[in-house]
Scaffold this motif. Structure first.
Motif, PDB file in Angstrom:
ATOM      1  N   PRO A 182       0.864  -1.364  -0.057  1.00  0.00           N
ATOM      2  CA  PRO A 182       0.153  -0.229  -0.044  1.00  0.00           C
ATOM      3  C   PRO A 182       0.769   1.529  -0.502  1.00  0.00           C
ATOM      4  O   PRO A 182       0.855   1.511  -0.529  1.00  0.00           O
ATOM      5  N   LEU A 183       2.028   1.396   0.976  1.00  0.00           N
ATOM      6  CA  LEU A 183       2.968   2.104   1.088  1.00  0.00           C
ATOM      7  C   LEU A 183       4.164   2.358  -0.164  1.00  0.00           C
ATOM      8  O   LEU A 183       4.694   3.752  -0.301  1.00  0.00           O
ATOM      9  N   ALA A 184       3.378   1.949  -1.527  1.00  0.00           N
ATOM     10  CA  ALA A 184       4.225   1.369  -2.651  1.00  0.00           C
ATOM     11  C   ALA A 184       3.528   2.435  -3.769  1.00  0.00           C
ATOM     12  O   ALA A 184       4.375   2.267  -4.908  1.00  0.00           O
ATOM     13  N   ALA A 185       2.779   2.275  -3.691  1.00  0.00           N
ATOM     14  CA  ALA A 185       1.750   2.473  -5.452  1.00  0.00           C
ATOM     15  C   ALA A 185       0.588   3.463  -4.942  1.00  0.00           C
ATOM     16  O   ALA A 185      -0.480   3.821  -3.870  1.00  0.00           O
ATOM     17  N   PHE A 186       0.294   4.392  -5.930  1.00  0.00           N
ATOM     18  CA  PHE A 186      -0.830   5.526  -5.635  1.00  0.00           C
ATOM     19  C   PHE A 186      -1.488   6.330  -7.007  1.00  0.00           C
ATOM     20  O   PHE A 186      -0.815   5.003  -8.314  1.00  0.00           O
ATOM     21  N   GLY A 187      -2.570   6.532  -7.156  1.00  0.00           N
ATOM     22  CA  GLY A 187      -3.401   6.561  -8.637  1.00  0.00           C
ATOM     23  C   GLY A 187      -4.092   7.810  -8.262  1.00  0.00           C
ATOM     24  O   GLY A 187      -4.671   8.366  -7.026  1.00  0.00           O
ATOM     25  N   ARG A 188      -4.767   8.244  -9.435  1.00  0.00           N
ATOM     26  CA  ARG A 188      -6.123   8.870  -9.728  1.00  0.00           C
ATOM     27  C   ARG A 188      -7.170   8.628 -10.674  1.00  0.00           C
ATOM     28  O   ARG A 188      -6.369   7.900 -11.758  1.00  0.00           O
ATOM     29  N   THR A 189      -7.922   8.871 -10.468  1.00  0.00           N
ATOM     30  CA  THR A 189      -9.062   8.536 -11.696  1.00  0.00           C
ATOM     31  C   THR A 189      -9.565  10.841 -12.096  1.00  0.00           C
ATOM     32  O   THR A 189      -9.917  11.185 -11.376  1.00  0.00           O
ATOM     33  N   HIS A 190      -9.628  10.599 -13.548  1.00  0.00           N
ATOM     34  CA  HIS A 190     -10.038  11.705 -14.241  1.00  0.00           C
ATOM     35  C   HIS A 190     -11.236  11.091 -15.312  1.00  0.00           C
ATOM     36  O   HIS A 190     -10.839   9.908 -15.959  1.00  0.00           O
ATOM     37  N   SER A 191     -12.137  12.042 -15.368  1.00  0.00           N
ATOM     38  CA  SER A 191     -13.091  11.667 -16.523  1.00  0.00           C
ATOM     39  C   SER A 191     -12.889  12.832 -17.592  1.00  0.00           C
ATOM     40  O   SER A 191     -11.836  13.682 -17.214  1.00  0.00           O
ATOM     41  N   ILE A 192     -12.416  11.665 -18.548  1.00  0.00           N
ATOM     42  CA  ILE A 192     -12.039  11.962 -20.405  1.00  0.00           C
ATOM     43  C   ILE A 192     -13.108  12.513 -20.773  1.00  0.00           C
ATOM     44  O   ILE A 192     -12.455  12.829 -22.349  1.00  0.00           O
ATOM     45  N   VAL A 193     -14.422  12.736 -20.708  1.00  0.00           N
ATOM     46  CA  VAL A 193     -15.383  13.315 -21.429  1.00  0.00           C
ATOM     47  C   VAL A 193     -16.434  14.259 -20.927  1.00  0.00           C
ATOM     48  O   VAL A 193     -16.679  13.608 -18.959  1.00  0.00           O
ATOM     49  N   ALA A 194     -16.203  15.430 -21.494  1.00  0.00           N
ATOM     50  CA  ALA A 194     -17.244  16.747 -21.181  1.00  0.00           C
ATOM     51  C   ALA A 194     -17.922  16.434 -20.988  1.00  0.00           C
ATOM     52  O   ALA A 194     -18.731  16.510 -22.465  1.00  0.00           O
ATOM     53  N   TYR A 195     -19.017  17.085 -20.510  1.00  0.00           N
ATOM     54  CA  TYR A 195     -20.990  17.148 -20.419  1.00  0.00           C
ATOM     55  C   TYR A 195     -21.199  18.486 -20.840  1.00  0.00           C
ATOM     56  O   TYR A 195     -20.667  19.715 -19.590  1.00  0.00           O
ATOM     57  N   PHE A 196     -21.613  19.254 -21.438  1.00  0.00           N
ATOM     58  CA  PHE A 196     -22.036  20.561 -21.959  1.00  0.00           C
ATOM     59  C   PHE A 196     -23.310  20.594 -22.171  1.00  0.00           C
ATOM     60  O   PHE A 196     -23.334  19.714 -23.158  1.00  0.00           O
ATOM     61  N   PRO A 197     -24.327  22.468 -21.924  1.00  0.00           N
ATOM     62  CA  PRO A 197     -26.112  21.900 -22.233  1.00  0.00           C
ATOM     63  C   PRO A 197     -25.892  22.302 -24.196  1.00  0.00           C
ATOM     64  O   PRO A 197     -25.302  23.116 -24.794  1.00  0.00           O
ATOM     65  N   LYS A 198     -26.845  21.522 -24.223  1.00  0.00           N
ATOM     66  CA  LYS A 198     -27.733  21.579 -26.241  1.00  0.00           C
ATOM     67  C   LYS A 198     -27.764  23.201 -26.502  1.00  0.00           C
ATOM     68  O   LYS A 198     -28.663  23.374 -25.841  1.00  0.00           O
ATOM     69  N   SER A 199     -27.265  23.204 -26.964  1.00  0.00           N
ATOM     70  CA  SER A 199     -27.909  25.200 -27.217  1.00  0.00           C
ATOM     71  C   SER A 199     -29.498  24.902 -27.734  1.00  0.00           C
ATOM     72  O   SER A 199     -29.898  23.728 -28.713  1.00  0.00           O
ATOM     73  N   ARG A 200     -30.048  25.640 -27.842  1.00  0.00           N
ATOM     74  CA  ARG A 200     -31.745  25.477 -27.445  1.00  0.00           C
ATOM     75  C   ARG A 200     -31.574  25.771 -29.110  1.00  0.00           C
ATOM     76  O   ARG A 200     -30.988  26.576 -29.455  1.00  0.00           O
ATOM     77  N   ALA A 201     -32.875  25.544 -30.163  1.00  0.00           N
ATOM     78  CA  ALA A 201     -33.705  25.966 -31.226  1.00  0.00           C
ATOM     79  C   ALA A 201     -33.450  27.367 -31.045  1.00  0.00           C
ATOM     80  O   ALA A 201     -33.884  28.206 -29.711  1.00  0.00           O
ATOM     81  N   ASP A 202     -33.238  27.970 -32.163  1.00  0.00           N
ATOM     82  CA  ASP A 202     -32.937  29.568 -31.960  1.00  0.00           C
ATOM     83  C   ASP A 202     -34.432  29.989 -32.323  1.00  0.00           C
ATOM     84  O   ASP A 202     -35.115  29.852 -33.094  1.00  0.00           O
ATOM     85  N   LYS A 203     -34.376  31.131 -31.605  1.00  0.00           N
ATOM     86  CA  LYS A 203     -35.403  31.209 -31.433  1.00  0.00           C
ATOM     87  C   LYS A 203     -35.989  32.377 -32.934  1.00  0.00           C
ATOM     88  O   LYS A 203     -37.565  33.306 -32.789  1.00  0.00           O
TER      89      LYS A 203
END
Length: 585
Positions: free
Chosen positions: A146-167
């Motif tokens: 346990p003292l010889a290993a370490f790690g980290r998790t990270h998302s490689i997908v980002a999410y953004f709101p879809k643009s609404r229909a043009d009024k």
């Protein structure tokens, strides 16, 4: 797959507001970075005077210690399938920890084929693990330490709101045609309203670059008193109390337009991997700058996407050109302040409207009000709205200095009544001003009508009110310089320029020269670049009039003084001072 197009195109007529906020944006970022740096240095929890060395926590690993690295990609946030070879994307051995050189920096480029779940807005994570060379990272391995290993998790997908229909829609009910000539259906206003009732739809974007940095940090922190800017990222080992090396997924230079939209048509995606060291100072600087961006966005002083534009300047710009731009931006701000200061001083002390165009002051207020209403209709940030609103108040105050404003209470509703000052009507100034505005209005109304009809026929608008505002604002930006022409005509008729606020005009002329420089430095459409030089022609005519109409010092100015009298008074004061000095000696 090509990067996705931006959600909206910046209109040409809105660029003057955005250029003005460039220097303030840089100043705000630097201010926040410096503030957090000194806050972490001077206001972080201090170690008690009686604490012992055993109470200090330190790094479990040593400098130059060789490490092995494994990078797995999984759709699950918690990963334990170390035996899955398909999930292992990258493996490196003997990476020296916190050593600066080519041997400590590794990179790899590959292609990744997303699953059906990922194509339909599914999650995807990168799990990176480090261990001392010769030790496994799998907790199920018998040799795991346990003292010889370490790690980290990270998302490689980002999410953004879809643009609404043009009024926006064609107010005349015309059908629009796309580039291929096919006819598309007109956006219905009721459909646009129904879009607001629907839940927000999110779209997933792929991060093509993953940069993994091991922070070069061997500091000894007091137990339970870790600096607040470091504590959230410190991975402490429970049994010893010491901490593992910090793993930082560096996305500071990953701009949004580099992200790739994921959909069902995507078969493979590029993945560029890199691992290397990062200094403690650089790591903290990146964190504080990102935090300052978030603070500015929460306060409304920075719009979405402006942070990327600022980063792009540092990424793609020439360093020398960038330094010159920053210096010029500072000078532009200084000249803006001096021009504003002298403009206020001039109108505050002005007692006569002889030789000055009162109608130009009124038209200037109307133009400023149109711009303010246009910004309000387009959901602009509150800082720009506040600046424009203050400008409207100042222009209205100048009307009160140029004309008499009275409140007419004779009717049911009190009305404002404007009356010309005597100094404006008792000479030729009003006659020449009326003559200039008469001929100028013919040209201006024709341009406004043509521009509005073109916008109505070929552009889309949300409502008739929006069309009126956008048409008037376009005319203000395109033909606003014409409002300076009546003053030129009055100067020509009076054969004099002594009544003008030349100090304020000098600062504005210097700012115009700086704008000319920005026209070549900043990326902008060709037509807008040419429009920057239109004010130069007006100012050059002013300079020419200054040269051919020399100031008559025997003429009484707007304050009731004569230049020759001032010189005589100054000479008398000097003589009196010398006589007093002789008597004293």
């Amino acid at each position: 797959m090509a990067p996705p197009e931006p959600q909206g195109q910046v209109q040409q007529r809105r660029q003057p507001q955005q250029q003005g906020g460039f220097s303030s944006m840089i100043t705000g970022v630097i201010r926040m970075a410096v503030f957090w740096y000194f806050a972490s240095k001077f206001f972080s929890p201090k170690r008690p005077s009686g604490s012992e060395p055993s109470q200090l926590i330190s790094n479990l690993f040593h400098k130059s210690e060789p490490l092995d690295m494994w990078l797995y990609v999984s759709e699950h946030e918690k990963f334990n399938d170390f035996a899955n070879e398909a999930a292992l994307m990258w493996h490196e051995s003997n990476i020296p920890y916190a050593v600066w050189g080519s041997e400590s920096t590794r990179s790899l480029s590959l292609k990744y084929s997303p699953s059906e779940a990922v194509k339909n807005n599914g999650s995807l994570y990168a799990h990176v693990y480090f261990a001392r060379s010769g030790y496994p990272a799998d907790p199920n391995d018998p040799e795991y330490q346990p003292l010889a290993a370490f790690g980290r998790t990270h998302s490689i997908v980002a999410y953004f709101p879809k643009s609404r229909a043009d009024k926006k829609k064609s107010l005349l009910g015309n059908k629009d045609s796309d580039e291929g000539g096919t006819v598309t259906k007109v956006v219905d206003e009721t459909q646009g309203d129904s879009e607001d009732d629907k839940p927000v739809e999110w779209v997933s974007y792929w991060k093509p670059n993953i940069t993994i940095n091991l922070v070069d940090d061997f500091s000894r922190y007091p137990h339970n008193a870790v600096p607040p800017n470091i504590a959230p990222y410190l991975n402490v080992e429970p049994s010893t109390g010491n901490y593992y090396p910090s793993v930082f997924f560096n996305e500071f230079w990953l701009l949004r337009d580099k992200l790739i939209q994921i959909n069902e048509t995507v078969t493979e995606l590029p993945l560029n991997l890199e691992v290397g060291p990062i200094s403690m100072t650089k790591w903290q600087l990146f964190l504080q700058i990102d935090q300052s961006f978030q603070i500015h966005r929460s306060y409304g002083s920075m719009l979405e996407g402006e942070a990327d534009e600022l980063k792009r300047v540092f990424l793609e710009g020439n360093p020398y050109l960038l330094a010159i731009t920053m210096v010029v931006s500072l000078l532009h701000s200084v000249f803006d302040f001096l021009a504003f200061k002298n403009d206020i001083q001039f109108w505050n002390k002005n007692k006569s409207m002889e030789g000055l165009s009162a109608k130009s002051v009124v038209v200037s207020f109307i133009c400023q009000l149109i711009v303010f209403l246009y910004l309000l209709d387009n959901d602009t940030s509150w800082m720009i709205l506040a600046s424009s609103g203050i400008g409207c108040c100042i222009e209205f105050w100048k009307i009160g200095k140029a004309m008499h404003i009275e409140i007419d209470r004779s009717g049911r509703i009190p009305m404002l009544r404007f009356r010309n000052r005597d100094s404006y009507t008792q000479n030729k100034t009003k006659e020449y001003d009326d003559m200039a505005m008469k001929y100028l209005s013919y040209v201006l109304f024709l341009l406004v009508a043509c521009s509005s009809i073109y916008s109505l026929m070929y552009e889309r608008h949300r409502s008739w009110y929006s069309w009126i505002l956008s048409s008037l604002t376009s005319c203000v930006y395109m033909f606003g310089f014409i409002m300076m022409c009546p003053q030129l005509f009055i100067n020509y008729k009076l054969k004099s320029v002594a009544h003008l606020p030349w100090r304020q005009m000098t600062y504005k002329f210097l700012n115009t020269i700086i704008d000319d420089l920005f026209a070549f430095v900043i990326k902008m459409p060709t037509l807008h670049r040419l429009s920057v030089f239109r004010d130069d022609v007006i100012f050059l005519i002013y300079v020419y009039q200054r040269w051919i109409y020399p100031v008559d010092k025997r003429r009484v100015n707007e304050f009731g003084f004569v230049g020759e009298d001032d010189q005589v008074a100054e000479g008398a004061e000097v003589t009196a001072t010398k006589e007093e000095e002789k008597k004293t000696n």
